[in-house]
Enzyme design. Structure first.
Site, short mmCIF file in Angstrom:
data_model
loop_
_atom_site.label_atom_id
_atom_site.label_comp_id
_atom_site.label_asym_id
_atom_site.label_seq_id
_atom_site.Cartn_x
_atom_site.Cartn_y
_atom_site.Cartn_z
N LYS A 20 0.79 -1.30 0.04
CA LYS A 20 0.03 0.06 0.11
C LYS A 20 0.85 1.26 0.03
CE LYS A 20 -2.05 1.34 3.86
NZ LYS A 20 -2.67 1.44 4.95
N SER A 21 2.03 1.22 0.77
CA SER A 21 2.63 2.52 0.93
C SER A 21 3.19 2.75 -0.56
CB SER A 21 3.90 2.26 1.91
OG SER A 21 3.20 2.09 3.26
N ARG A 25 2.42 6.12 -3.04
CA ARG A 25 3.91 6.84 -3.35
C ARG A 25 3.93 6.96 -4.80
NH1 ARG A 25 4.74 5.51 1.72
NH2 ARG A 25 6.14 6.78 2.97
N SER A 166 5.59 12.06 12.92
CA SER A 166 5.13 11.19 11.50
C SER A 166 6.03 11.36 10.49
CB SER A 166 3.88 11.51 11.25
OG SER A 166 3.33 10.96 10.04
N SER A 167 6.67 10.08 10.10
CA SER A 167 7.35 10.13 8.81
C SER A 167 6.63 10.63 7.69
CB SER A 167 8.00 8.56 8.60
OG SER A 167 7.04 7.84 8.20
N GLN A 168 5.32 10.48 7.58
CA GLN A 168 4.60 11.06 6.41
C GLN A 168 4.57 12.38 6.12
OE1 GLN A 168 0.60 9.31 6.93
NE2 GLN A 168 1.24 7.15 6.60
N SER A 194 10.52 5.98 12.12
CA SER A 194 9.99 5.10 10.90
C SER A 194 11.03 5.28 9.68
CB SER A 194 8.54 5.24 10.67
OG SER A 194 7.64 5.02 11.69
N ASP A 308 4.71 -2.61 13.15
CA ASP A 308 3.34 -3.65 12.47
C ASP A 308 3.72 -5.02 12.98
OD1 ASP A 308 2.24 -1.45 12.07
OD2 ASP A 308 2.54 -1.41 10.01
#
Length: 329
Positions: A20-21, A25, A166-168, A194, A308
């Site tokens: 998903k990541s 991206r 958050s790394s996002q 992360s 996770d």
């Protein structure tokens, strides 16, 4: 509903679902590229669907294609942004909301990004503050969604934000940094969390022609003005989803999981090392990983960057001889 699960002998081969990541991206980078790109073997899910929907709402053309030989791929025509006619609903996809908060600075007019009930409770204030330092006109009441972003004004320069939230947030800035008016420097005031996700973002940017100068500790990034190039982007299998089957192989096996990149930057690939440390029998043949039933030993594992994996590693530890120690949780 009552469900009964009895002891079983499990074996066989499964194909890991796409990451998903990496899918999200790849979508975002393709949307920023001038011309036609392909995202090959993507994951179809609620989160990736939310990403497709908001990109389409701002003028990006995304066509789903399927063939018996190639499987599924998405054809994307990027850099064709227009002002949306309605709110950009990101569902509960945190990556979509945060990445689009940055990308909306390239969209003419005003974008209002909304979120589902869970995501609406997660702060975005640090990202808004970092974007403002780069000249972006954006706001979020009380630091929570919805966000309002007005296009234009991405001048560049230096921006700072904490790395341990958050790394996002950092990935969102990296996505938009090449399109600023001048060089962008992103400085993290604390150690980033992360790190594998940051490395995944840098890898994806590289595929689409973007070079980023990153410090070894990933505390500072320098990005000069650049142009995204169209690309054919193959989404690799998801190590997090595969981890359950790999652990099952060690407990019951043999189980083979296909479509995995043994050299992946995904943090959850660390399960391979944990399994080896526990004495599991592992075979790697190209993109297929096989784990056989093994007598497992206790291990010490730091899960700070791969949280996770906690449920999977905890089950393995429960079946291992000795006392395991799991930290970073």
């Amino acid at each position: 509903m009552r469900v009964s699960v009895s002891k079983s002998q499990v074996s066989g081969t499964v194909r890991a679902p796409a990451s998903k990541s990496y899918t999200i991206r790849g979508l975002m980078c393709a949307a920023l590229a001038q011309g036609d790109s392909e995202v090959i073997a993507p994951l179809s899910s609620d989160d990736t669907g939310a990403a497709r929907d908001v990109l389409r709402a701002v003028g990006v053309s995304i066509a789903r294609e399927v063939s018996s030989k190639r499987g599924e791929w998405w054809h994307i025509t990027g850099d064709s942004f227009r002002e949306p006619k309605k709110d950009l609903f990101c569902g509960d996809s945190a990556a979509t909301l945060r990445f689009m908060a940055a990308i909306s600075s390239r969209v003419p007019g005003e974008c209002r990004l909304t979120a589902g009930p869970s995501l609406a409770q997660r702060p975005v204030g640090p990202l808004v503050a970092a974007l403002r330092q780069l000249g972006v006109d954006c706001s979020a009441q009380d630091g929570l969604p919805p966000l309002v972003v007005r296009g234009g004004g991405l001048r560049g320069g230096v921006t700072e934000l904490p790395g341990n939230i958050s790394s996002q947030f950092v990935s969102a800035l990296l996505l938009i940094a090449p399109l600023a008016g001048r060089e962008v420097t992103i400085r993290l005031t604390t150690v980033p969390e992360s790190k594998p996700f940051l490395l995944m973002t840098l890898e994806c940017l590289k595929v689409f022609g973007i070079d980023v100068a990153a410090s070894p500790d990933l505390r500072e990034f320098k990005v000069s003005p650049q142009v995204y190039k169209p690309a054919r982007y193959l989404v690799e299998g998801d190590w997090s989803s595969a981890s359950y089957f790999l652990a099952l192989g060690a407990l019951s096996g043999p189980v083979a999981v296909a479509s995995l990149n043994p050299d992946s930057l995904q943090g959850d690939r660390a399960l391979l090392g944990f399994l080896k440390d526990m004495g599991a029998q592992i075979e790697i043949d190209k993109n297929t990983v096989t784990v056989r039933k093994s007598r497992l030993n206790a291990l010490k594992a730091d899960l700070a960057d791969v949280i996770d994996l906690l449920p999977t590693v905890a089950v393995l530890a429960a079946a291992a001889s000795g006392t395991s120690e799991l930290t970073g949780i």
